[in-house]
Design a protein around this motif. Structure first.
Motif, PDB file in Angstrom:
ATOM      1  N   LYS A   2     -16.310  16.417  48.596  1.00  0.00           N
ATOM      2  CA  LYS A   2     -15.054  17.061  48.235  1.00  0.00           C
ATOM      3  C   LYS A   2     -15.255  18.564  48.056  1.00  0.00           C
ATOM      4  O   LYS A   2     -16.292  19.016  47.585  1.00  0.00           O
ATOM      5  CB  LYS A   2     -14.510  16.475  46.941  1.00  0.00           C
ATOM      6  CG  LYS A   2     -14.095  15.037  47.041  1.00  0.00           C
ATOM      7  CD  LYS A   2     -13.607  14.534  45.700  1.00  0.00           C
ATOM      8  CE  LYS A   2     -13.321  13.056  45.769  1.00  0.00           C
ATOM      9  NZ  LYS A   2     -12.995  12.501  44.462  1.00  0.00           N
ATOM     10  N   THR A   3     -14.222  19.312  48.405  1.00  0.00           N
ATOM     11  CA  THR A   3     -14.247  20.752  48.168  1.00  0.00           C
ATOM     12  C   THR A   3     -13.849  21.024  46.714  1.00  0.00           C
ATOM     13  O   THR A   3     -13.265  20.162  46.038  1.00  0.00           O
ATOM     14  CB  THR A   3     -13.273  21.492  49.089  1.00  0.00           C
ATOM     15  OG1 THR A   3     -11.925  21.123  48.730  1.00  0.00           O
ATOM     16  CG2 THR A   3     -13.537  21.179  50.558  1.00  0.00           C
ATOM     17  N   GLU A   9      -7.524  19.839  42.385  1.00  0.00           N
ATOM     18  CA  GLU A   9      -6.250  19.149  42.596  1.00  0.00           C
ATOM     19  C   GLU A   9      -6.248  17.783  41.909  1.00  0.00           C
ATOM     20  O   GLU A   9      -5.276  17.416  41.248  1.00  0.00           O
ATOM     21  CB  GLU A   9      -5.970  18.986  44.092  1.00  0.00           C
ATOM     22  CG  GLU A   9      -4.613  18.405  44.420  1.00  0.00           C
ATOM     23  CD  GLU A   9      -3.444  19.262  43.948  1.00  0.00           C
ATOM     24  OE1 GLU A   9      -2.395  18.679  43.615  1.00  0.00           O
ATOM     25  OE2 GLU A   9      -3.568  20.506  43.918  1.00  0.00           O
ATOM     26  N   PHE A  10      -7.342  17.034  42.035  1.00  0.00           N
ATOM     27  CA  PHE A  10      -7.432  15.727  41.391  1.00  0.00           C
ATOM     28  C   PHE A  10      -7.337  15.849  39.872  1.00  0.00           C
ATOM     29  O   PHE A  10      -6.600  15.117  39.220  1.00  0.00           O
ATOM     30  CB  PHE A  10      -8.734  15.017  41.773  1.00  0.00           C
ATOM     31  CG  PHE A  10      -8.925  13.711  41.053  1.00  0.00           C
ATOM     32  CD1 PHE A  10      -8.250  12.578  41.470  1.00  0.00           C
ATOM     33  CD2 PHE A  10      -9.751  13.626  39.948  1.00  0.00           C
ATOM     34  CE1 PHE A  10      -8.400  11.369  40.806  1.00  0.00           C
ATOM     35  CE2 PHE A  10      -9.911  12.430  39.274  1.00  0.00           C
ATOM     36  CZ  PHE A  10      -9.234  11.295  39.703  1.00  0.00           C
ATOM     37  N   GLU A  25     -14.853  25.727  37.626  1.00  0.00           N
ATOM     38  CA  GLU A  25     -15.446  26.807  38.412  1.00  0.00           C
ATOM     39  C   GLU A  25     -16.449  26.323  39.446  1.00  0.00           C
ATOM     40  O   GLU A  25     -16.589  26.936  40.492  1.00  0.00           O
ATOM     41  CB  GLU A  25     -16.143  27.820  37.500  1.00  0.00           C
ATOM     42  CG  GLU A  25     -15.212  28.783  36.833  1.00  0.00           C
ATOM     43  CD  GLU A  25     -15.938  30.007  36.306  1.00  0.00           C
ATOM     44  OE1 GLU A  25     -17.167  29.956  36.075  1.00  0.00           O
ATOM     45  OE2 GLU A  25     -15.256  31.024  36.115  1.00  0.00           O
ATOM     46  N   GLU A  26     -17.175  25.237  39.118  1.00  0.00           N
ATOM     47  CA  GLU A  26     -18.235  24.794  40.028  1.00  0.00           C
ATOM     48  C   GLU A  26     -18.519  23.319  39.801  1.00  0.00           C
ATOM     49  O   GLU A  26     -18.451  22.834  38.669  1.00  0.00           O
ATOM     50  CB  GLU A  26     -19.511  25.604  39.754  1.00  0.00           C
ATOM     51  CG  GLU A  26     -20.656  25.303  40.678  1.00  0.00           C
ATOM     52  CD  GLU A  26     -21.910  26.120  40.363  1.00  0.00           C
ATOM     53  OE1 GLU A  26     -22.945  25.793  40.961  1.00  0.00           O
ATOM     54  OE2 GLU A  26     -21.856  27.044  39.538  1.00  0.00           O
ATOM     55  N   VAL A  27     -18.835  22.625  40.879  1.00  0.00           N
ATOM     56  CA  VAL A  27     -19.285  21.235  40.805  1.00  0.00           C
ATOM     57  C   VAL A  27     -20.449  21.039  41.765  1.00  0.00           C
ATOM     58  O   VAL A  27     -20.489  21.631  42.835  1.00  0.00           O
ATOM     59  CB  VAL A  27     -18.165  20.211  41.129  1.00  0.00           C
ATOM     60  CG1 VAL A  27     -17.109  20.198  40.043  1.00  0.00           C
ATOM     61  CG2 VAL A  27     -17.543  20.468  42.483  1.00  0.00           C
ATOM     62  N   ASN A  69     -17.405  13.046  42.107  1.00  0.00           N
ATOM     63  CA  ASN A  69     -17.886  12.476  43.372  1.00  0.00           C
ATOM     64  C   ASN A  69     -18.384  11.040  43.231  1.00  0.00           C
ATOM     65  O   ASN A  69     -18.963  10.496  44.160  1.00  0.00           O
ATOM     66  CB  ASN A  69     -18.989  13.351  43.969  1.00  0.00           C
ATOM     67  CG  ASN A  69     -20.251  13.380  43.113  1.00  0.00           C
ATOM     68  OD1 ASN A  69     -20.215  13.076  41.928  1.00  0.00           O
ATOM     69  ND2 ASN A  69     -21.356  13.760  43.723  1.00  0.00           N
ATOM     70  N   LYS A  70     -18.160  10.442  42.067  1.00  0.00           N
ATOM     71  CA  LYS A  70     -18.526   9.040  41.843  1.00  0.00           C
ATOM     72  C   LYS A  70     -17.754   8.532  40.650  1.00  0.00           C
ATOM     73  O   LYS A  70     -16.841   9.163  40.178  1.00  0.00           O
ATOM     74  CB  LYS A  70     -20.026   8.869  41.672  1.00  0.00           C
ATOM     75  CG  LYS A  70     -20.662   9.702  40.581  1.00  0.00           C
ATOM     76  CD  LYS A  70     -22.143   9.452  40.493  1.00  0.00           C
ATOM     77  CE  LYS A  70     -22.906  10.717  40.812  1.00  0.00           C
ATOM     78  NZ  LYS A  70     -24.307  10.613  40.655  1.00  0.00           N
TER      79      LYS A  70
END
Length: 129
Positions: A2-3, A9-10, A25-27, A69-70
């Protein structure tokens, strides 16, 4: 993968965090960094940042790190230690995965202000649902 915009958005569905001014800010895998711009809304009667505002930032940053992401993971336990007064205008939270098993995860969330002052450490465990 994902971006950052898709992740943002989610998590817009988390209205309390959004109304509190939290921004992702960051993932990365097992990591998230979120910030909260502070204003009078975040302060208590003594003029300090409310502990609940600090905890909200930590809880949301944990949620992003463990679920972007999970997951899904939900909070199982949380322990916050307040280390010092916020002196800046922004809080910065970084959630880092320390351990992950089949059904649980454990994160350390470090919160500093934008001047580099340590504000709080939060340890959180999550349960996979």
């Amino acid at each position: 993968m994902k971006t950052l915009e898709e992740v943002r958005e989610f998590f817009k569905k988390d209205q309390y965090a959004m109304e509190s001014g939290v921004v992702i800010e960051e993932v990365q895998d097992g990591y998230a960094r979120c910030v909260m711009e502070l204003n009078e809304h975040h302060k208590n009667a003594m003029g300090a940042v409310m502990g609940g505002a600090i905890f909200t930032l930590a809880d949301f940053t944990f949620a992003v790190a463990s679920n972007w992401n999970k997951g899904p993971y939900v909070s199982l336990t949380a322990q916050i230690t307040y280390l010092g007064k916020t002196k800046g205008n922004k809080l910065i939270a970084e959630a880092k995965l320390m351990k992950e098993g089949r059904t649980t995860c454990y994160y350390l969330v470090e919160i500093n202000d934008d001047l580099g002052n340590q504000v709080a450490h939060v340890t959180m465990s999550g349960f996979a649902v």
